[in-house]
Design a protein around this motif. Structure first.
Motif, PDB file in Angstrom:
ATOM      1  N   ALA A  81       9.629   9.069   9.098  1.00  0.00           N
ATOM      2  CA  ALA A  81       9.916  10.219   9.964  1.00  0.00           C
ATOM      3  C   ALA A  81       9.366  11.510   9.366  1.00  0.00           C
ATOM      4  CB  ALA A  81      11.422  10.330  10.195  1.00  0.00           C
ATOM      5  N   SER A  82       9.506  11.668   8.056  1.00  0.00           N
ATOM      6  CA  SER A  82       9.008  12.877   7.401  1.00  0.00           C
ATOM      7  C   SER A  82       7.487  12.971   7.522  1.00  0.00           C
ATOM      8  CB  SER A  82       9.423  12.864   5.923  1.00  0.00           C
ATOM      9  OG  SER A  82       8.894  13.987   5.238  1.00  0.00           O
ATOM     10  N   ALA A  83       6.794  11.856   7.287  1.00  0.00           N
ATOM     11  CA  ALA A  83       5.332  11.855   7.385  1.00  0.00           C
ATOM     12  C   ALA A  83       4.868  12.097   8.824  1.00  0.00           C
ATOM     13  CB  ALA A  83       4.779  10.530   6.871  1.00  0.00           C
ATOM     14  N   LEU A  84       5.581  11.519   9.788  1.00  0.00           N
ATOM     15  CA  LEU A  84       5.187  11.669  11.191  1.00  0.00           C
ATOM     16  C   LEU A  84       5.333  13.104  11.671  1.00  0.00           C
ATOM     17  CD1 LEU A  84       4.353  10.553  13.924  1.00  0.00           C
ATOM     18  CD2 LEU A  84       6.740   9.879  14.308  1.00  0.00           C
ATOM     19  N   PHE A  85       6.477  13.720  11.424  1.00  0.00           N
ATOM     20  CA  PHE A  85       6.718  15.058  11.961  1.00  0.00           C
ATOM     21  C   PHE A  85       6.066  16.162  11.130  1.00  0.00           C
ATOM     22  CE2 PHE A  85       9.953  12.654  14.243  1.00  0.00           C
ATOM     23  CZ  PHE A  85       9.720  13.129  15.524  1.00  0.00           C
ATOM     24  N   ALA A  86       5.480  15.794   9.992  1.00  0.00           N
ATOM     25  CA  ALA A  86       4.643  16.754   9.272  1.00  0.00           C
ATOM     26  C   ALA A  86       3.390  17.060  10.085  1.00  0.00           C
ATOM     27  CB  ALA A  86       4.264  16.207   7.897  1.00  0.00           C
ATOM     28  N   ARG A  87       3.080  16.172  11.036  1.00  0.00           N
ATOM     29  CA  ARG A  87       1.925  16.360  11.922  1.00  0.00           C
ATOM     30  C   ARG A  87       2.340  16.906  13.288  1.00  0.00           C
ATOM     31  NH1 ARG A  87      -2.393  13.003  11.219  1.00  0.00           N
ATOM     32  NH2 ARG A  87      -3.205  14.177  12.990  1.00  0.00           N
ATOM     33  N   PHE A  88       3.535  17.420  13.418  1.00  0.00           N
ATOM     34  CA  PHE A  88       4.038  17.843  14.721  1.00  0.00           C
ATOM     35  C   PHE A  88       3.203  18.977  15.323  1.00  0.00           C
ATOM     36  CE2 PHE A  88       7.015  20.142  17.525  1.00  0.00           C
ATOM     37  CZ  PHE A  88       7.384  19.095  18.363  1.00  0.00           C
ATOM     38  N   GLU A  89       2.923  19.984  14.533  1.00  0.00           N
ATOM     39  CA  GLU A  89       2.231  21.161  15.058  1.00  0.00           C
ATOM     40  C   GLU A  89       0.723  20.991  15.104  1.00  0.00           C
ATOM     41  OE1 GLU A  89       3.467  24.565  12.911  1.00  0.00           O
ATOM     42  OE2 GLU A  89       5.534  24.540  13.679  1.00  0.00           O
ATOM     43  N   ALA A 106       0.852  -1.192   0.000  1.00  0.00           N
ATOM     44  CA  ALA A 106       0.000   0.000   0.000  1.00  0.00           C
ATOM     45  C   ALA A 106       0.889   1.244   0.000  1.00  0.00           C
ATOM     46  CB  ALA A 106      -0.909  -0.008   1.225  1.00  0.00           C
ATOM     47  N   LYS A 107       0.514   2.258  -0.764  1.00  0.00           N
ATOM     48  CA  LYS A 107       1.346   3.452  -0.895  1.00  0.00           C
ATOM     49  C   LYS A 107       1.135   4.457   0.244  1.00  0.00           C
ATOM     50  CE  LYS A 107       1.566   3.158  -5.939  1.00  0.00           C
ATOM     51  NZ  LYS A 107       1.286   3.857  -7.225  1.00  0.00           N
ATOM     52  N   LYS A 108       0.012   4.372   0.920  1.00  0.00           N
ATOM     53  CA  LYS A 108      -0.332   5.355   1.943  1.00  0.00           C
ATOM     54  C   LYS A 108       0.499   5.159   3.212  1.00  0.00           C
ATOM     55  CE  LYS A 108      -4.253   6.903   4.752  1.00  0.00           C
ATOM     56  NZ  LYS A 108      -5.673   6.654   5.088  1.00  0.00           N
ATOM     57  N   VAL A 109       0.873   6.278   3.847  1.00  0.00           N
ATOM     58  CA  VAL A 109       1.515   6.245   5.161  1.00  0.00           C
ATOM     59  C   VAL A 109       0.465   6.665   6.185  1.00  0.00           C
ATOM     60  CG1 VAL A 109       3.349   7.143   6.621  1.00  0.00           C
ATOM     61  CG2 VAL A 109       3.750   6.844   4.172  1.00  0.00           C
ATOM     62  N   ASP A 110       0.146   5.768   7.111  1.00  0.00           N
ATOM     63  CA  ASP A 110      -0.832   6.068   8.159  1.00  0.00           C
ATOM     64  C   ASP A 110      -0.131   6.774   9.321  1.00  0.00           C
ATOM     65  OD1 ASP A 110      -3.069   4.884   6.872  1.00  0.00           O
ATOM     66  OD2 ASP A 110      -2.331   2.907   7.444  1.00  0.00           O
ATOM     67  N   VAL A 111      -0.659   7.925   9.722  1.00  0.00           N
ATOM     68  CA  VAL A 111      -0.036   8.735  10.770  1.00  0.00           C
ATOM     69  C   VAL A 111      -1.073   9.133  11.815  1.00  0.00           C
ATOM     70  CG1 VAL A 111       1.232  10.853  11.297  1.00  0.00           C
ATOM     71  CG2 VAL A 111       1.674   9.647   9.151  1.00  0.00           C
TER      72      VAL A 111
END
Length: 225
Positions: free
Chosen positions: A208-216, A50-55
């Motif tokens: 890591a990029s997908a996860l910390f895109a949700r930091f704020e 699957a191409k999606k990254v679940d965050v």
């Protein structure tokens, strides 16, 4: 002589001579006796990752002014998998924390915060079993035009495909002094295991990029009690 010619000659040696002289059911005498197929697989639809990254990400309601600044260190979360799986993920998390404004160059500082990392892997689709490179079936019968023989050959020179693995990156940021959780989240994605195994730098950077895109914009969690 090419590969098809060699295969054809080898089959004629192992098949009775009547195969060359008999008719083919439902058609003329000049129809081919052998149906040879060269394929890259055995005809099955192969699953793809699957191409999606679940965050998912959560932030303590009163922690907004504390996050994204000051010294921070990175460590394995309690009970995390073997250390050899962590270095590329640690590097990817450190890179993202630095972009957010943290001071990641300070090592062993007493104050500040700590980011605890956990990595888990789950097999979604197992690795393919090794298949026979050559397989086939032979049919012999009698029709109103005489007896016939037919041979179907499948040549598969492809390598078994590696397993599809789901990798999950968990990060929890705590205040060092109090141990209180200020922020936590996880990112999960599917990839096909390559020859380097699961310690994959590209996968680590993607998670890591997908996860910390949700930091704020992480969902706020009210203080306990």
């Amino acid at each position: 002589m090419n590969r098809k010619s060699l295969l054809f000659c080898a089959l004629l040696i192992g098949v009775p001579g009547s195969v060359q002289a008999q008719g083919y059911p439902g058609g003329g005498w000049d129809r081919p006796m052998m149906n040879q197929r060269l394929r890259g697989d055995d005809g099955r639809r192969m699953a793809e990752p699957a191409k999606k990254v679940d965050v998912e990400a959560f932030r303590a309601a009163d922690a907004a002014t504390l996050l994204g600044k000051g010294p921070i260190t990175v460590a394995a979360a309690p009970g995390a998998e073997a250390e050899w799986k962590l270095p590329v993920y640690e590097a990817a998390v450190v890179d993202q924390l630095a972009k957010l404004g943290y001071d990641t160059a300070v090592s062993g500082a007493e104050g500040g915060q700590v980011a605890q990392i956990g990595i888990t892997h789950d097999v979604v689709v197992p690795e393919e079993v090794k298949r026979k490179p050559v397989s086939g079936a032979m049919e012999v019968g009698v029709s109103n035009r005489g007896s016939y023989s037919a041979l179907a050959l499948n040549v598969d020179l492809s390598k078994p495909r590696k397993a599809i693995v789901s990798t999950r990156l968990d990060v929890r940021i705590r205040d060092k002094a109090s141990g209180r959780v200020l922020w936590e989240g996880h990112a999960e994605a599917q990839t096909r295991e390559d020859d380097d195994g699961l310690n994959n730098g590209a996968v680590a950077a993607r998670l890591a990029s997908a996860l910390f895109a949700r930091f704020e914009d992480a969902a706020e969690v009210p203080p306990v009690g």
